[in-house]
Design an enzyme around this catalytic site. Structure first.
Site, mmCIF file in Angstrom:
data_model
loop_
_atom_site.group_PDB
_atom_site.id
_atom_site.type_symbol
_atom_site.label_atom_id
_atom_site.label_comp_id
_atom_site.label_asym_id
_atom_site.label_seq_id
_atom_site.Cartn_x
_atom_site.Cartn_y
_atom_site.Cartn_z
ATOM 1 C CG ASP A 1 4.770 8.138 -2.609
ATOM 2 O OD1 ASP A 1 5.113 7.028 -3.013
ATOM 3 O OD2 ASP A 1 3.806 8.770 -3.100
ATOM 4 C CG ASP B 1 -0.547 4.698 -6.696
ATOM 5 O OD1 ASP B 1 0.253 4.217 -5.871
ATOM 6 O OD2 ASP B 1 -0.562 5.903 -7.023
HETATM 7 C C1 GLA Z 1 2.125 7.805 -5.278
HETATM 8 C C2 GLA Z 1 1.473 7.027 -4.134
HETATM 9 C C3 GLA Z 1 0.009 7.391 -4.076
HETATM 10 C C4 GLA Z 1 -0.156 8.885 -3.873
HETATM 11 C C5 GLA Z 1 0.577 9.647 -4.965
HETATM 12 C C6 GLA Z 1 0.631 11.129 -4.688
HETATM 13 O O1 GLA Z 1 1.637 7.413 -6.523
HETATM 14 O O2 GLA Z 1 1.652 5.657 -4.314
HETATM 15 O O3 GLA Z 1 -0.643 6.678 -3.049
HETATM 16 O O4 GLA Z 1 0.318 9.231 -2.605
HETATM 17 O O5 GLA Z 1 1.915 9.194 -5.115
HETATM 18 O O6 GLA Z 1 1.319 11.826 -5.689
#
Ligand code: GLA
Length: 702
Positions: A201, A260
């Site tokens: 990430d 996301d």
């Molecule tokens: C980010 C990523 C998500 C998830 C969250 C976890 O937002 O893009 O897919 O992994 O972190 O905290």
């Protein structure tokens, strides 16, 4: 809490609310999601999406097209599970869940269907490393440690994935350790545990260059793989911020292209539209990742989830199940286990489907398959059924007398002379696979059956719809019979034929139906099933099902009235639901604040978030619409939006792009004798981050 764009998030630690030390329950889903969404489904808007026809897409030089990691991993898009979309950091994310999913993969045949990776997302670790700088699994969630869980998953013939961030901490506000500066040690620890897949990430990255951060981990994973003999698929998750499709082909096996996903139509659609134009960058070992699946999480209809699964497959996206299969319903399994659709995703040629056309919310996307066939998605973005049509030639197939056309959701084969079409329900997708020749004539003729309109009818009132059955094949359709099923309490009559002895190729059977709504019909959308039965010359029987739509409406209120007192026909919103008389707030209904633009507050109006689109029934009885519009102060000093008023498909007012430093702007529209009015907010061209927008003082005069 405000929605932070990913750029900001990357630069500073999260401020997510959490409960408990070990449990780490995320309260504010808003902050977990880098904002994404493009304009929603008005027929008029969707043609503006960034997709270019397949033929116009520029192609990368051949040498660059071959760039990929030399390890030969992820030859087809990874398939499996990840807990994030169903649990976030809640306590049910634990060892039992991971093992339970592995069990279901085997028992339910998902493993045989291709699902392989069982992946852990954020919140698996303790916030502190041990004295040796090693990561420590949360003992409440994983009492036996990660290695034991990995051994269990491996014992089922499956693989296991893990998560960390290319920053000092992960994205959760509890502050779990990230791998920046610990790349070699963490990669080695993962490999020793038996980890087969890493999602890396972007949070808390301290402003260090992305290519540098992600390359460092690539090298660490390669070194750890060599030492332990365990290959590790490397999933880059920097949300598309640094255009990874342009540089990551030899850094990772897949890269997120967007922020996301969340479990709603607007989010899924926006992500789809961002990912579609990137087709040229995907290939074996190098995939665009539009984020994990939401199928089964409850925020969309099954029709919408089938669209989600169809479109992810035709985009050769990773298929990571994001719902808790231990409690999933049969409809969810039916979608996820569709091996005809999975075969499109997993095709060894590794092409991502490209957009052929996208006018009027009618999307045609075509994917070249290794055996020379094409997968063709006919996707209806709009809120009413539409006929969507293309040809074998337009999707790149060679000329042939006949083609075999397989409907991948109905699992049935037909013949066609080259026409590829269907009547597609609102938000639905018909997914075909088309082969030239292939003894096409031995299959029954393809046909389309649908309605010409989605009428508005008042309680006790009448509406007329016309259905058309069209033989799109190369052999006759015999003994054709069509039916429109009345919803309970409705009357249906027809004066025109509902049967035909024979409909020749290219021929039609049109039928006009009078629908009478019950006197006590509730307002809202009403679906009615359509069926067409016919027989092939061989005698083989075919039954086509489809659906029509009618809206039960009430005459609009007379005089000048607030839009927030009106019912709406439908409403799409980029973040949470549309709110009446407050700002949009967060994702729950009723969590907005007073509508405020440039310090001025308004008692009445609609609070939305781009991309938003609300439909009203004006019944040809209204004259004007007036509002004062702008970004809500909730957006901070960020974002930009445009407000548009549409009357029966024509734009009648447009605010132009408004930014957060502007006071409320008057917006008036002459809506003439429109039957419907749509209030649309687009993202102002800069993405939907922060775009809380207000239709303050919104009034209709009728
Ligand atoms: C980010 C990523 C998500 C998830 C969250 C976890 O937002 O893009 O897919 O992994 O972190 O905290």
């Amino acid at each position: 809490m405000r929605k932070l764009p990913s750029a900001r998030r990357a630069a500073r630690p999260y401020a997510r609310a959490v409960i408990g030390a070990a449990g780490a329950v995320a309260l504010c889903a808003a902050l977990t999601a880098p904002a994404v969404a493009a304009p929603t489904g008005t027929q008029t808007q969707s043609a503006t999406a960034a997709a270019k026809p397949a033929a116009q897409q520029k192609t990368r030089p051949a040498a660059q097209a071959e760039v990929r990691l030399p390890d030969g991993l992820a030859k087809t898009p990874p398939m499996g599970f990840n807990n994030w979309n169903s649990t976030h950091c809640r306590a049910e994310f634990d060892e039992d869940m991971v093992k339970g999913i592995a069990d279901i993969f085997v028992e339910r045949g998902l493993k045989d269907a291709g699902y392989e990776y069982v992946n852990l997302d954020d919140c698996w670790a303790l916030p502190e490393r041990d004295a040796d700088g090693k990561l420590v699994p949360d003992p409440v969630r994983f009492p036996d440690g990660i290695k034991a869980v990995a051994d269990y998953v491996h014992s089922k013939g499956l693989k296991i994935g893990i998560y960390t961030s290319a920053g000092t901490k992960t994205c959760n506000s509890a502050g779990f350790p990230g791998a920046l500066g610990h790349e070699e040690s963490d990669a080695m620890q993962f490999a020793e545990w038996g980890i087969d897949y890493l999602k890396y990430d972007n949070c808390n990255n301290q402003g260090v260059d992305a290519i540098q951060r992600y390359t460092k981990m690539r090298d660490a994973l390669q070194a750890a793989s060599e030492t332990t003999g365990r290959p590790i698929v490397y999933s880059i998750c920097e949300w598309g911020q640094n255009k990874p499709w342009e540089w990551a082909a030899d850094v990772g096996h897949l890269w997120r292209t967007t922020g996301d996903i969340s479990d709603n139509w607007s989010s899924m659609l926006g992500i789809m539209k961002q990912n579609l134009p990137l087709a040229e960058y995907a290939g074996p070992g190098r995939w665009n990742d539009p984020d994990m699946l939401e199928v089964g999480n409850g925020g969309m209809t099954d029709t919408e989830y089938r669209t989600h699964f169809s479109m992810w497959s035709i985009m050769a996206a990773p298929l990571l199940i994001g719902s808790d299969l231990r409690t999933a319903d049969e409809a969810t399994f039916e979608i996820l286990e569709n091996t005809d659709v999975i075969a499109v995703d997993q095709d060894p040629l590794g092409k991502q489907g490209a957009v052929v056309t996208s006018e009027g919310g009618r999307w045609v996307v075509s994917k070249e398959m290794a055996d020379g066939s094409r997968a063709v998605a006919l996707f209806n973005e709009s809120n009413a059924p539409q006929r969507i049509s293309t040809t074998a030639e337009a999707v790149g197939l060679p000329a042939a007398e006949g083609y075999r056309l397989r409907d991948l959701w109905q699992h049935a084969d037909y013949n066609t002379g080259g026409e590829i079409s269907a009547s597609v329900p609102a938000h639905g997708t018909v997914l075909y696979r088309v082969w030239p020749g292939d003894g096409a004539g031995s299959y029954p003729p393809a046909a389309e059956f649908g309605v010409d309109s989605a009428p508005y009818v008042e309680a006790g009132g009448e509406a007329e719809v016309t259905t058309t059955f069209r033989n799109t094949g190369i052999t006759p359709a015999n003994n054709v019979g069509v039916a429109l099923d009345a919803p309970a309490g409705w009357q249906v009559e027809t004066g025109s034929p509902t049967t035909a002895k024979k409909v020749a190729p290219g021929g039609e059977l049109t039928t006009t139906w009078q629908l009478t709504a019950p006197a006590d019909a509730a307002t809202g959308r009403q679906e009615f099933p359509l069926t067409a039965d016919y027989a092939a010359p061989s005698g083989q029987a075919v039954s086509l099902t489809s659906a029509g739509t009618a809206y039960v409406v009430a005459s609009p209120p007379a005089g000048t009235t607030y839009a927030s007192d009106w019912e709406w026909l439908d409403a799409g919103n980029g973040w949470g639901p549309v709110e009446r008389d407050t700002s949009v707030g967060e994702q729950q209904a009723g969590d907005g604040k007073p509508l405020t633009i440039g310090g001025e507050t308004f008692a009445r109006g609609l609070g939305v978030h781009a991309a938003s689109d609300i439909g009203f029934y004006a019944g040809r009885e209204c004259e004007t619409f007036d509002a004062r519009v702008g970004l809500d102060d909730e957006s901070g000093n960020n974002g930009s939006v445009s407000f548009e008023v549409w009357a029966d498909g024509a734009k009648v007012a447009d605010s132009g792009v408004l930014t957060s430093d502007e006071p409320a702007q008057p917006l008036s529209a002459d809506i003439g004798d429109a039957q419907t009015v749509r209030l649309v907010v687009t993202d102002g061209g800069d993405g939907v981050d922060y775009d809380h927008a207000d239709w303050a003082d919104a009034r209709f005069t009728c």
